[in-house]
Design an enzyme around this catalytic site. Sequence first.
Site, PDB file in Angstrom:
ATOM      1  N   ASN A  23      27.047 -21.078  -5.661  1.00  0.00           N
ATOM      2  CA  ASN A  23      27.924 -22.220  -5.754  1.00  0.00           C
ATOM      3  C   ASN A  23      27.419 -23.368  -4.890  1.00  0.00           C
ATOM      4  OD1 ASN A  23      30.312 -23.740  -6.115  1.00  0.00           O
ATOM      5  ND2 ASN A  23      31.342 -21.804  -6.518  1.00  0.00           N
TER       6      ASN A  23
ATOM      7  N   GLU B 298      -2.277  -5.473  -4.096  1.00  0.00           N
ATOM      8  CA  GLU B 298      -3.027  -5.129  -2.906  1.00  0.00           C
ATOM      9  C   GLU B 298      -4.369  -5.850  -2.890  1.00  0.00           C
ATOM     10  OE1 GLU B 298      -4.177  -1.079  -1.232  1.00  0.00           O
ATOM     11  OE2 GLU B 298      -2.506  -0.723  -2.568  1.00  0.00           O
TER      12      GLU B 298
ATOM     13  N   HIS C 282       0.822  -1.201   0.000  1.00  0.00           N
ATOM     14  CA  HIS C 282       0.000   0.000   0.000  1.00  0.00           C
ATOM     15  C   HIS C 282       0.865   1.264   0.000  1.00  0.00           C
ATOM     16  CE1 HIS C 282      -3.692   2.233   0.645  1.00  0.00           C
ATOM     17  NE2 HIS C 282      -2.991   3.002   1.473  1.00  0.00           N
TER      18      HIS C 282
END
Lengths: 159, 678
Positions: B414, B68, B46
Site C-alpha cells: 500500500n 555459483e 554452494h
Amino acid sequence: MSEEVMTQDVKVIIFQLKDEEYGVEVEQVRSIERVLHITRVPSTPDFVEGVINLRGVVTPIIDLRKRFDIEGIDHSEATRVIIVTVGEMDVGLVVDSANDVIDIPKDAIEPPPEVVGGLEAAYIRGVAKLEKRLLILLNLDKVLNPDELEDIQEMERDA
Amino acid sequence: MERNQYLEMFIDESTEHLQAMNTNLLDLEKNPQDLKIVNEIFRSAHTLKGMAATMGYDDLASLTHQMENVLDGIRNENIETTTKLMDVVFESVDDLEYMVNDIADGGEGKKDVTEVVAKLEQIENGEETTNEPSGSLSPLNDSEAAEVSYDDFEHTVIRQSHEQGFTPMQIRISLREDVILKAARVFMVFEVLEQVGEVIKSLPAVDKLEEEDFDLSFDVTLVTKTGAEEVKSRVMKVSEIEDVQITEINVTDIDNEETANTQGDSPEIQPAEVKEEAENQLQVKQPEKDEKVSQASNKTIRVNIDRLDSLMNLFEELVIDRGRLEQISKDMKSAELTETVEHMSRISGDLQNIILNMRMVPVEQVFNRFPRMVRGLAKDLNKKIRLEIIGAETELDRTVIDEIGDPLVHLLRNSIDHGIEMPAERKQAGKNDEGHITLKAYHSGNHVFIEVADDGSGVNREGVLRKAIKSGIVTEENSHSMTDRQVYELLFSSGLSTTDVISDVSGRGVGLDVVKNKIESLGGNVAVTSKPGQGTTFSIQLPLTLSIISVMLVEVQKEIYAIPLSSIIETAIIKKDDIMSAHNQKVIDFRGSVVPLIDLTHFFEVPVTKDEDDYYSIVIVRKGEKMAALVVNSFIGQQEIVLKSLGNYLNSVFAISGATILGNGQVALIVDCNALIK
C-alpha cells in the site's frame, strides 16, 4: 462371527442425570475427572458453570442438568466431570455420577422418540433399550453447538 | 535414502539460505565492491547446491550451480556486478524460491530453469571474455579456471624469491571425479609441495579447501628450485589425482599487473599454517564428514510448537505442585524441606523463563523478506524507494510471527503503490525523489508495536469521504463533522476496499479491511495517522500471546481477577463519601478529571459474600484517553502470569480477554479493560 458383532457395537460411557441414564460414545470422551475448583465466568449462560484448569488447559464446564433444564443439585462425592472432545473443542460436562462403560449392539439403538421427558429431541442421537435399562445417547455436536451458545448469550444480553 | 526424513530439514535450511542470499544480494547491490558479501552468497549457493543434489532436486542443483559460476566470476573479479547482472541473479533466486516452495508444498521442485541458466551462462561467458585482465598468468582456459591474482605482499614474495633463484609456478591440480576424501588429497598434495618449495597462495583459500568447498580442481602458487616436471611427477604420486598442470609465472607480467590489481582480497597463506591446518583438518574432519551440514548451520534445533505447548502445560502442573509443596513445607516447619522447596522454586522459575523464551522469535524472520519485495515493487512501478528497518531484533511469540507476514505485506504494498509518489512528483513537491519507508518494531508494555511509515502524499481526506459517501458507508451530513481520525478509520471498512473504488481516489484502502480483520483476530489493533503531503503511518499493536504479561491480581468478593498492568494508571483507596453521582452514574474526582466508577461485583454479577466497607479499593484503568475506576474488594498484588485462552467454546465472553492459572491451580480471569470503557 463374534468379530462381526463387535464392529456393530458402540462403546459408551454411562452417566446419570437425576434418575435417567445417558450415554456418550467413548471416542468422544477424553477423561473423567472429579470436580475441581471451578472458576465462574461472568456474562455466560446459566448452564456454563465456569472454567477449570485441566492439566494446564483452561477448559469450560457445562452443567448438563441446567443445560437440559433439569432441576439442579449440589455437587456430591459422586459428581463427575466428563471431558469430551467435539471438533476442536474440549468441554467438561458435570454429571451426577459416571461409573459404567458398556457395549451396545447397534441394532439396539432406536431413533429418538418425539418427546422424551422434556429434553429436546434434537439433543438425542438415539435411545437404547438394554433389558430393563433405557439409555439416552446424546448428540454432543448439538448439545455443545457454540452457535447456540452465542444465541443464548445474545438473548440474555438483549433481555 | 529416506528422503522424507530429511525433507523438513532441507526445506528449512534452503529457506534460510535463500533468505541469506536475498539479504546479501541487496547488500551487494549497495556495495558492489565488497567481495566478502559475494563470498557469503557463494557459500549459500554452494550449500544449497549440495543439499539439492543430495536430495535429488536436479533443477535446483543445476540452477545453483550456474549461479555459483557467476558468483565465482564476481569474486574473482572477472565479472562486474551490474544492475543487469543483479536482476538476473535475483531472478534466479526467485526461481530457486519457487522450487523450494514447491517442494515444501509436496511437489517435486521442478521448474524450467533453462532460460535463467542461459542468461547466467551468458553473463559468465560474455563478461569473462571481454573483461579478461591483461596480465593473464596462465594458459588455463578451462571454463572453470579461476583467475589467480596476487596482492602486493604476494608480488613481493614472488619477485624476491625469483631474485633468489627460485622459480614461482602456478600449479593446477585436478582430482579424479571419483575422489573420496578431497580434503585428504589436498593435504597430501600440500605435503608434497612443502617438500620441494613453499606454497605462497592457494585458490580457493586453504580454509575453503579444508571444507572441501571446491569442485575438483584447485590452484596453488609455489616457489621452488625444483623443476616443473619433477614437481609434477611428485604430485602425481598422490593417489586420485587426475591431472597436474604447471605454469611458470612470468615475473615481469606480474609487475605489470600489480598496478591494475587493487583488490587482491584473497588471504595470503603461510606455508606453516597450511600444513598445520591441513593436519588438524585431517584429524578432525574425516570422521565428521557426514555432520558437515549441521555444523555449518547455527546451533539450533527446530521444535514443533505443539510440543512446546505441551511442555508449557506440563510445566505449569509442576508449578502448581510446587505451590502445594511450599504450603506443606510451611505447615511441617522442616528446615530441610523448606530449603529444598525453595531451591526447587528458584529452578522452576528459571525453567519457566526458558520455556517462555523458547517461543519467542525475532520479528526479523518476517522483516527479512521485505527489502527484496520493496526493491521489486519499486522497480515495477518506476519509483525510487528506500526501506529502513528498525528493531528487527524485537521478539514476538512464534504464533504471532507466523500470522503477521501477510498483513505487513499488504501495508507495505500500500505504501509503495499508493503512498510514495513518482520521483518527478516528489521533486515537484520539494521532497527527495527517493521515497522513504520505515518498518519499525518495538516493545511497549505487554504489546509489540509494528509501524509502517512512508513519507508519501498522505491520505486524501476528501477523496476517501467522497467514495465513502458514494458507497453508503457514511452520509453526506455526517461526513462534515467527521474528524480526520474517523476518516482514516474508513480506510479499513470493507465497502471501501474494492480496487476500482479506491485507485482513482487516493489509492488507499485496497484490502485494508483484510489487514484489520487479521490483526484483530490476533487480538491486536491497527491505527492510521496521516499528514497530507508528508506521509502516512500505519501502526499495528499486537499482544504477546502466550507470553508472560504483568497483571494486578485483585479480589472481587471471593473471586480473583487479573487486570493487565498495561491498562492500569494507578490504584487508590477512596472513601465512600468521595463518590459522586452524575446522571445516575457514580463518578469520582481523580486528579481533576471526572472518572466513572465501575463496580466489578455488580458488573460481573459476583455472588456477594463480603460486607460493604467505608473504603473502596479502586483501580484506575484507561483506554486511550478515557479512564474508568474499577471497584474491587482488595488488591492481591502484581504478578506475572501466563496468558491462556478460554477455549473455543467460550470464545467471546464480554469484558474477559482470557484466563490464567494461579499458583494454587485455580483459574483466574483476565479483565479486558478496553471492553469496559466505551
